[in-house]
Write a protein that holds these residues in place. Structure first.
Motif, PDB file in Angstrom:
ATOM      1  N   ILE A 182       0.840  -1.196   0.000  1.00  0.00           N
ATOM      2  CA  ILE A 182       0.000   0.000   0.000  1.00  0.00           C
ATOM      3  C   ILE A 182       0.878   1.250   0.000  1.00  0.00           C
ATOM      4  O   ILE A 182       1.637   1.483   0.946  1.00  0.00           O
ATOM      5  N   PRO A 183       0.792   2.065  -1.045  1.00  0.00           N
ATOM      6  CA  PRO A 183       1.612   3.284  -1.081  1.00  0.00           C
ATOM      7  C   PRO A 183       1.077   4.341  -0.119  1.00  0.00           C
ATOM      8  O   PRO A 183      -0.113   4.365   0.188  1.00  0.00           O
ATOM      9  N   LYS A 184       1.980   5.215   0.348  1.00  0.00           N
ATOM     10  CA  LYS A 184       1.563   6.307   1.233  1.00  0.00           C
ATOM     11  C   LYS A 184       0.688   7.299   0.469  1.00  0.00           C
ATOM     12  O   LYS A 184      -0.264   7.849   0.998  1.00  0.00           O
ATOM     13  N   ASN A 185       1.066   7.551  -0.769  1.00  0.00           N
ATOM     14  CA  ASN A 185       0.352   8.517  -1.597  1.00  0.00           C
ATOM     15  C   ASN A 185      -0.071   7.874  -2.906  1.00  0.00           C
ATOM     16  O   ASN A 185       0.582   6.955  -3.399  1.00  0.00           O
ATOM     17  N   GLN A 186      -1.155   8.372  -3.458  1.00  0.00           N
ATOM     18  CA  GLN A 186      -1.677   7.821  -4.704  1.00  0.00           C
ATOM     19  C   GLN A 186      -1.211   8.626  -5.905  1.00  0.00           C
ATOM     20  O   GLN A 186      -1.054   9.848  -5.829  1.00  0.00           O
ATOM     21  N   MET A 187      -0.979   7.933  -7.019  1.00  0.00           N
ATOM     22  CA  MET A 187      -0.741   8.623  -8.282  1.00  0.00           C
ATOM     23  C   MET A 187      -2.057   9.253  -8.724  1.00  0.00           C
ATOM     24  O   MET A 187      -3.126   8.660  -8.575  1.00  0.00           O
ATOM     25  N   THR A 188      -1.980  10.456  -9.260  1.00  0.00           N
ATOM     26  CA  THR A 188      -3.154  11.100  -9.847  1.00  0.00           C
ATOM     27  C   THR A 188      -2.994  11.071 -11.358  1.00  0.00           C
ATOM     28  O   THR A 188      -2.052  11.667 -11.893  1.00  0.00           O
ATOM     29  N   PHE A 189      -3.874  10.336 -12.025  1.00  0.00           N
ATOM     30  CA  PHE A 189      -3.760  10.190 -13.481  1.00  0.00           C
ATOM     31  C   PHE A 189      -4.607  11.238 -14.195  1.00  0.00           C
ATOM     32  O   PHE A 189      -5.815  11.344 -13.960  1.00  0.00           O
ATOM     33  N   ARG A 190      -3.974  11.994 -15.064  1.00  0.00           N
ATOM     34  CA  ARG A 190      -4.694  13.018 -15.820  1.00  0.00           C
ATOM     35  C   ARG A 190      -5.648  12.383 -16.835  1.00  0.00           C
ATOM     36  O   ARG A 190      -6.704  12.929 -17.126  1.00  0.00           O
ATOM     37  N   HIS A 191      -5.221  11.268 -17.384  1.00  0.00           N
ATOM     38  CA  HIS A 191      -6.051  10.552 -18.358  1.00  0.00           C
ATOM     39  C   HIS A 191      -5.907   9.057 -18.115  1.00  0.00           C
ATOM     40  O   HIS A 191      -4.799   8.575 -17.847  1.00  0.00           O
ATOM     41  N   ILE A 192      -7.010   8.326 -18.203  1.00  0.00           N
ATOM     42  CA  ILE A 192      -6.974   6.858 -18.209  1.00  0.00           C
ATOM     43  C   ILE A 192      -7.415   6.445 -19.612  1.00  0.00           C
ATOM     44  O   ILE A 192      -8.570   6.690 -20.002  1.00  0.00           O
ATOM     45  N   VAL A 193      -6.500   5.862 -20.359  1.00  0.00           N
ATOM     46  CA  VAL A 193      -6.752   5.614 -21.778  1.00  0.00           C
ATOM     47  C   VAL A 193      -6.777   4.115 -22.055  1.00  0.00           C
ATOM     48  O   VAL A 193      -5.750   3.438 -21.928  1.00  0.00           O
ATOM     49  N   PRO A 194      -7.929   3.560 -22.430  1.00  0.00           N
ATOM     50  CA  PRO A 194      -7.986   2.143 -22.811  1.00  0.00           C
ATOM     51  C   PRO A 194      -7.472   1.965 -24.244  1.00  0.00           C
ATOM     52  O   PRO A 194      -7.836   2.740 -25.141  1.00  0.00           O
ATOM     53  N   VAL A 195      -6.603   0.982 -24.448  1.00  0.00           N
ATOM     54  CA  VAL A 195      -6.075   0.713 -25.793  1.00  0.00           C
ATOM     55  C   VAL A 195      -5.977  -0.787 -26.032  1.00  0.00           C
ATOM     56  O   VAL A 195      -5.977  -1.588 -25.083  1.00  0.00           O
ATOM     57  N   SER A 196      -5.905  -1.138 -27.285  1.00  0.00           N
ATOM     58  CA  SER A 196      -5.542  -2.496 -27.680  1.00  0.00           C
ATOM     59  C   SER A 196      -4.452  -2.383 -28.726  1.00  0.00           C
ATOM     60  O   SER A 196      -4.688  -1.862 -29.821  1.00  0.00           O
ATOM     61  N   VAL A 197      -3.277  -2.802 -28.365  1.00  0.00           N
ATOM     62  CA  VAL A 197      -2.162  -2.746 -29.305  1.00  0.00           C
ATOM     63  C   VAL A 197      -2.440  -3.636 -30.524  1.00  0.00           C
ATOM     64  O   VAL A 197      -2.107  -3.285 -31.649  1.00  0.00           O
ATOM     65  N   ILE A 198      -3.094  -4.770 -30.281  1.00  0.00           N
ATOM     66  CA  ILE A 198      -3.341  -5.732 -31.364  1.00  0.00           C
ATOM     67  C   ILE A 198      -4.295  -5.168 -32.417  1.00  0.00           C
ATOM     68  O   ILE A 198      -4.060  -5.285 -33.615  1.00  0.00           O
ATOM     69  N   THR A 199      -5.367  -4.509 -31.971  1.00  0.00           N
ATOM     70  CA  THR A 199      -6.360  -3.992 -32.924  1.00  0.00           C
ATOM     71  C   THR A 199      -6.128  -2.527 -33.291  1.00  0.00           C
ATOM     72  O   THR A 199      -6.689  -2.021 -34.258  1.00  0.00           O
ATOM     73  N   GLY A 200      -5.293  -1.823 -32.517  1.00  0.00           N
ATOM     74  CA  GLY A 200      -5.059  -0.403 -32.766  1.00  0.00           C
ATOM     75  C   GLY A 200      -6.059   0.504 -32.064  1.00  0.00           C
ATOM     76  O   GLY A 200      -5.971   1.730 -32.153  1.00  0.00           O
TER      77      GLY A 200
END
Length: 370
Positions: free
Chosen positions: A311-329
């Motif tokens: 468990i980290p002391k602090n959390q990363m704050t993500f500006r963007h969460i981007v779903p991708v599939s490398v296989i399909t592009g």
């Protein structure tokens, strides 16, 4: 259309990112007692950042790894003040931290032309030294390369980092269907239609315990330090490194990655970051993505899923969460846009901060005049 070129380093075994050198300032010249003449000082030794240089070139060109400043000229009847010895320059790549053997930082070379003195030449003989010259400083130093890039990829083996960059470019890094670790650091260049370039560092894969220098731990983590932003890459459906290791969900992977960064250097967790949920072509990927987003919105509610030491002391704050599939592009173009947007936001904020500082300084000087 975004074009990506890639500058590859050689296989990691031949890639030199730390070099130990012996440096010594030049000895001073003799003074001239009968006329009170002063000998010239010895030359200094400098490390200078330059283009098209790497540590391996230094190692190959100077196998003895010794750099000594020139000796100062003796005082003479023709020249009572002896000339200073010639300075010795060690040309090194940009992105170097220069330290002593015990880890004390002497300086950093962040842009071309940056220089740091690593050994001062000895003083020439004079009245105050009974006209005897001094020897120059002598020490061992270390040149430690930390890659500089706009974006650093962070992910466990088999998360799809190499595949992701392959989808963005025509590069062919080593890829396997098992928990394979990238063996060579690479810098990819994203070129946008308006000629904007963004550099992406694809680094050796992180493993649990990297902060303890397991695997390539510190080799990876020290390069992460010198990137402006981080791009976390996780398998949306989770992963298992080996049959004897526990299965980790995407949420657990994010927490583990955060913990490894935090244990190495807490400031890394404050870097701007984006999250890529890869392998969206897998069954149940949409459900897993929704679960991941929910968990990241309220991470504390799901910490009971993790061992205490994960468990980290602090959390990363993500500006963007981007779903991708490398296989399909799927999602690749959207990811490029998010990367650009995030870096542009920081550039605007930095420019605004500099502008504000100048205004405050101007206001202060005007107030003093009044």
């Amino acid at each position: 259309m975004v074009h990506i070129s890639r500058i590859s380093f050689r296989k990691y075994g031949n890639f030199v990112d730390n070099l130990r050198l012996f440096v010594r300032g030049g000895s001073g010249g003799m003074g001239l007692p009968r006329l009170g003449g002063q000998g010239g000082n010895g030359g200094d030794v400098w490390v200078v950042a330059t283009k098209n240089m790497n540590l391996k070139k230094i190692k190959d060109k100077y196998p003895h790894k010794r750099f000594i400043g020139g000796t100062g000229s003796n005082s003479s009847v023709r020249a009572l003040k002896g000339e200073k010895g010639e300075d010795k320059q060690v040309f090194a790549p940009v992105g170097i931290t220069v330290t002593t053997d015990d880890g004390r930082i002497l300086g950093e070379l962040n842009v071309e032309g940056d220089r740091v003195m690593v050994a001062k030449g000895g003083s020439g003989g004079s009245f105050y030294s009974d006209f005897q010259p001094r020897t120059g400083q002598a020490k061992h130093i270390r040149l430690d390369l930390k890659l500089i890039a706009d974006l650093g990829l962070v992910g466990f083996p088999n998360a799809g980092k190499s595949s992701l960059l392959t989808a963005l470019s025509n590069a062919t890094p080593q890829i396997a269907s098992y928990a394979f670790t990238t063996m060579r650091p690479e810098i990819g260049k994203l070129m946008y239609p308006d000629y904007k370039q963004i550099s992406v560092a694809d680094l050796p894969g992180l493993i649990e315990g990297a902060h303890l220098n397991k695997g390539m731990g510190h080799k990876f983590l020290k390069h992460v330090e010198r990137t402006k932003q981080l791009l976390f890459v996780v398998d949306v459906c989770g992963f298992q490194l080996a049959s004897k290791t526990p299965f980790r969900s995407a949420f657990e992977a994010v927490q583990l990655l955060t913990k490894e960064l935090e244990l190495y250097k807490e400031e890394l967790v404050t870097k701007p970051a984006l999250l890529v949920a890869n392998k969206m072509d897998l069954p149940d990927a949409e459900d897993k993505l929704a679960e991941l987003k929910e968990q990241l919105q309220n991470p504390q509610e799901f910490f009971d899923l993790l061992p205490d030491d994960m468990i980290p002391k602090n959390q990363m704050t993500f500006r963007h969460i981007v779903p991708v599939s490398v296989i399909t592009g799927f999602g690749i173009d959207h990811l490029k846009s998010c990367i650009r947007r995030s870096l542009d936001e920081d550039t605007i904020m930095e420019s605004s901060a500099v502008h504000q500082e100048k205004l405050q300084a101007l206001s202060y000087h005007m107030h003093k005049r009044l």
